[in-house]
Scaffold this active site. Structure first.
Site, PDB file in Angstrom:
ATOM      1  N   CYS A 160     -37.489  10.332   3.113  1.00 33.14           N
ATOM      2  CA  CYS A 160     -37.700   9.314   3.974  1.00 33.14           C
ATOM      3  C   CYS A 160     -37.409   7.677   3.413  1.00 33.14           C
ATOM      4  O   CYS A 160     -37.524   6.906   3.919  1.00 33.14           O
ATOM      5  CB  CYS A 160     -39.492   9.233   4.314  1.00 33.14           C
ATOM      6  SG  CYS A 160     -39.914  10.950   4.811  1.00 33.14           S
ATOM      7  N   HIS A 164     -40.101   3.565   7.856  1.00 35.91           N
ATOM      8  CA  HIS A 164     -39.825   4.684   8.301  1.00 35.91           C
ATOM      9  C   HIS A 164     -40.929   5.357   9.350  1.00 35.91           C
ATOM     10  O   HIS A 164     -41.939   4.953   9.060  1.00 35.91           O
ATOM     11  CB  HIS A 164     -39.975   5.643   6.926  1.00 35.91           C
ATOM     12  CG  HIS A 164     -40.422   7.087   7.013  1.00 35.91           C
ATOM     13  ND1 HIS A 164     -39.356   7.922   7.685  1.00 35.91           N
ATOM     14  CD2 HIS A 164     -41.556   7.908   6.671  1.00 35.91           C
ATOM     15  CE1 HIS A 164     -39.832   9.235   7.995  1.00 35.91           C
ATOM     16  NE2 HIS A 164     -41.004   9.215   7.150  1.00 35.91           N
ATOM     17  N   ASN A 185     -40.486  12.411  13.613  1.00 33.84           N
ATOM     18  CA  ASN A 185     -40.442  12.029  12.524  1.00 33.84           C
ATOM     19  C   ASN A 185     -39.013  12.530  11.767  1.00 33.84           C
ATOM     20  O   ASN A 185     -38.834  13.531  11.543  1.00 33.84           O
ATOM     21  CB  ASN A 185     -41.319  12.367  11.460  1.00 33.84           C
ATOM     22  CG  ASN A 185     -41.148  11.944   9.893  1.00 33.84           C
ATOM     23  OD1 ASN A 185     -39.966  11.585   9.599  1.00 33.84           O
ATOM     24  ND2 ASN A 185     -42.364  11.864   9.192  1.00 33.84           N
TER      25      ASN A 185
END
Length: 354
Positions: free
Chosen positions: A122, A269, A300
């Site tokens: 990430c 993120h 995500n």
């Protein structure tokens, strides 16, 4: 690390790619045996609704190829002029060679092109930007393609109700070039390996090779997963994100000399809406300057979430004028990275489906 100031490098273009295959949270939650009454809360607070996941046979490399070809079709780059090709990924096609070297061939880049993978999640896009800025500023490279992409859905157990609905798949390519008149970019990169087990994939590499015990490592009403699946301590990752996110951004504002109000966008993120909203409130910035809608529609996306948000949320606006952007990623490692980048008018900024 102390803050790095790097001048003479510009972001010139960006293309992201997602799979066409879309999964509905409601349908998936029912299939996983979840309590229907929990759905409204998850959609409202965590910001989940849909995600894009790859079908069998489609990889982060394939998504990256599609993004790279679109960049070339749009006339943003002559492949013969590229002298660097790097990819941030935790889901390569093979242990060896790395995806970046395969991209050099599949995109028809010159053999004099340097190529290397970077194993980060990430925070990886910001780490990759720092690395490419450094390599161009040092004088060795002139024009670089930075890819960032993962198919995390492939390493989450299909019977893990706590993680399965969270992760989507995507890839991106960012073109960076030498530009002596470009305003400097600022970077701060950090890591804390003592928290590695809060988000990790313990089995499947050389410490714990596949082929050993096949019994589930963890089995509860919500979770059934093996050692080679992704493991996450959600509470610890939430606390970590709120601990390092706001302070890292405040540190970057101080290092760059930018006033909070002069920043056009804070692109973080896309872990989940709850984390993003908490960070936004702690920073005291308006909702329209810290986008959080990407995770709701795509999931995500790990290393691709920041560049995909740039393409999805900002779109053609980044092709119309220069923007001051704070980019910040935090996650597996544990690691976190923040950058202050002045993005000039881009040649293209879009996303495609594969």
């Amino acid at each position: 690390m102390s803050t790095a100031r790097i001048a003479g490098v510009r972001v010139a273009a960006l293309v992201a790619a997602v799979p066409r295959n879309e999964v509905s949270l409601a349908e998936e939650w029912e299939a996983l045996g979840g309590e229907p009454g929990q759905l409204p809360r998850m959609k409202q607070t965590i910001g989940l609704d849909r995600r894009r996941v790859v079908p069998d046979g489609l990889t982060a490399l394939d998504l990256s190829v599609a993004a790279g070809k679109r960049l070339m079709e749009a006339g943003c780059i002559d492949p013969g002029t590229v002298d660097g090709c790097f990819m941030v990924t935790q889901t390569p096609d093979y242990w060896q060679p790395g995806n970046a070297i395969l991209l050099q061939d599949r995109l028809g880049l010159p053999t004099r092109c340097a190529a290397m993978d970077l194993n980060l999640g990430c925070s990886g896009y910001v780490y990759g930007l720092w690395m490419v800025h450094s390599l161009i500023a040092s004088g060795g490279l002139q024009r670089v393609l930075l890819f960032a992409g993962d198919t995390i859905s492939r390493i989450v157990s299909s019977r893990d109700r706590s993680l399965r609905p969270l992760f989507g798949d995507a890839a991106s390519v960012t073109l960076l070039e030498r530009a002596n008149d470009q305003e400097p970019a600022f970077f701060e990169l950090c890591s804390d390996g003592s928290g590695a087990q809060a988000l990790w994939q313990p089995g499947g590499a050389f410490r714990e090779p596949l082929g050993g015990a096949v019994d589930a490592d963890e089995e509860t009403a919500e979770v059934h997963r093996h050692r080679h699946h992704l493991h996450m301590d959600g509470a610890e990752i939430f606390n970590f994100s709120l601990r390092v996110g706001p302070s890292s951004i405040q540190s970057m504002l101080a290092a760059s000399g930018w006033e909070k109000e002069t920043v056009d966008g804070y692109v973080l993120h896309q872990a989940n809406r709850y984390i993003l909203e908490n960070i936004r409130r702690r920073l005291g910035v308006e909702p329209d300057r810290l986008p959080s809608g990407t995770v709701e529609r795509f999931g995500n996306q790990s290393s691709a979430s920041i560049p995909f948000t740039l393409a999805d949320h900002y779109g053609a606006r980044l092709c119309e004028r220069s923007h001051r952007l704070i980019l910040s990623g935090f996650g597996v490692g544990l690691s976190w990275a923040t950058a202050a980048v002045t993005v000039p008018r881009l040649r293209c900024n879009e996303w495609v489906e594969v």
